[in-house]
Design a protein around this motif. Structure first.
Motif, PDB file in Angstrom:
ATOM      1  N   SER A  43      49.558  38.218  38.059  1.00 32.82           N
ATOM      2  CA  SER A  43      49.059  36.946  38.599  1.00 32.82           C
ATOM      3  C   SER A  43      49.963  36.436  39.709  1.00 32.82           C
ATOM      4  CB  SER A  43      48.944  35.897  37.489  1.00 32.82           C
ATOM      5  OG  SER A  43      47.961  36.280  36.566  1.00 32.82           O
ATOM      6  N   GLN A  87      41.317  32.176  38.145  1.00 30.00           N
ATOM      7  CA  GLN A  87      41.173  32.494  36.737  1.00 30.00           C
ATOM      8  C   GLN A  87      40.612  31.288  35.973  1.00 30.00           C
ATOM      9  OE1 GLN A  87      44.836  34.057  35.343  1.00 30.00           O
ATOM     10  NE2 GLN A  87      44.108  34.260  33.256  1.00 30.00           N
ATOM     11  N   ASP A 172      41.491  37.882  39.637  1.00 27.17           N
ATOM     12  CA  ASP A 172      42.480  37.951  38.560  1.00 27.17           C
ATOM     13  C   ASP A 172      41.766  37.635  37.250  1.00 27.17           C
ATOM     14  OD1 ASP A 172      44.688  37.933  36.952  1.00 27.17           O
ATOM     15  OD2 ASP A 172      45.759  36.352  38.012  1.00 27.17           O
ATOM     16  N   THR A 174      42.176  38.024  33.623  1.00 23.90           N
ATOM     17  CA  THR A 174      43.118  38.440  32.589  1.00 23.90           C
ATOM     18  C   THR A 174      42.504  38.428  31.197  1.00 23.90           C
ATOM     19  OG1 THR A 174      44.002  36.277  32.903  1.00 23.90           O
ATOM     20  CG2 THR A 174      45.329  38.104  33.665  1.00 23.90           C
TER      21      THR A 174
HETATM   22 MG    MG Z   1      48.090  37.052  34.731  1.00 23.00          MG
END
Ligand code: MG
Ligand code: ADP
Ligand code: MG
Length: 250
Positions: A43, A87, A172, A174
């Motif tokens: 990140s 995110q 991103d 995750t």
């Molecule tokens: Mg991350």
């Protein structure tokens, strides 16, 4: 298209080195994936590329089509063609999604020296893109992300990406909160926007997303460096054996 060389980054507030020499080249038309254990700096890499505060580049370079990204303000990076999917998408009560997107698109067009789109032109474009991405017209009228389900937020993110027509998209995605349906949405969106002139960097914790996206190249990141680069089979290895083998090799 995106070229990162020996990138070293530390936190501004603390003496903590997070990226310790990242080398990465993403060619136009390609999809690269970055996987890696939690805390490896994935990140941070995307934040630094997008120009977020709080990080200091102590060494190395990052260019987009030859333009030094690190010299640019975040909005200039976007105008240069960089897009970062957040995110955790922000909610903007009181601002309609359509208005938000039109403002964003026109600000970017202006920065690129293009004419602004009129309301009618914009409506035509957004309707086409929303349709292609199977996005309900109703969602365009609602305030940005307010009360959107996880899936709707993902859809909206992909729509933002489609509207801004970036050259380099960084996602991103995750560990948390991506169920199989949301994962498919993201993958379908990326696949729909795949283009010779556009590249993707998909950061993910899970191999499953890559079942749907089919990256050209997979990188494993650990402790602030890319420790292994290979084809899609790397993601399968991670799925079966975890990261231990790569970390030992590194
Ligand atoms: Mg991350
Ligand atoms: P990943 O996305 O791979 O999980 P991150 O880039 O989020 O990794 O974090 C890398 C490391 O840097 C972690 O140890 C994390 O705790 C630390 N870190 C990142 N940003 C900050 C911050 N703003 N303050 C303190 N530590 C941070
Ligand atoms: Mg993390």
């Amino acid at each position: 298209m995106l070229e990162i060389k020996n990138l070293h980054v530390k936190l501004e507030e603390e003496d903590k080195q997070i990226l310790k020499g990242v080398d990465l080249t993403v060619e136009a038309g390609k999809v690269h994936a970055i996987m890696g254990p939690n805390g490896s700096g994935k990140s941070t890499l995307s934040y630094v590329l997008s120009g977020r505060d709080g990080y200091e580049v102590t060494e190395g370079a990052a260019t987009l089509d030859g333009t030094d990204l690190l010299e640019l303000e975040p909005e200039e990076r976007a105008a240069a063609g960089l897009f970062l999917a957040f995110q955790y998408p922000v909610e903007i009560p009181g601002v309609g999604n359509m208005t938000f997107l039109r403002t964003a698109v026109n600000a970017q067009r202006k920065a690129r020296g293009q004419d602004e789109l009129s309301a009618t032109e914009f409506l035509k474009v957004i309707r086409e893109k929303a349709k292609a991405l199977k996005i309900d017209a109703e969602m365009l009228k609602r305030p940005v992300n307010v009360g959107f389900s996880g899936g709707e937020k993902k859809r909206n993110e992909i729509l933002q990406m489609a509207m801004l027509e970036p050259k380099m998209c960084i996602l991103d995605e995750t560990d948390s909160g991506l169920d199989v349906d949301a994962m498919k949405l993201v993958a379908d969106g990326v696949n729909a926007l795949r283009d010779e002139g556009r590249a993707f960097l998909v950061i993910t914790h899970y191999q499953r997303l890559l079942d749907h996206i089919k990256p050209d190249v997979v990188h494993i990141m650990s402790d602030g460096r890319i420790v292994k680069t290979g084809g899609p089979e790397l993601a399968l290895e991670v799925e079966t054996n975890g990261y231990a083998d790569f970390l030992e090799e590194a």
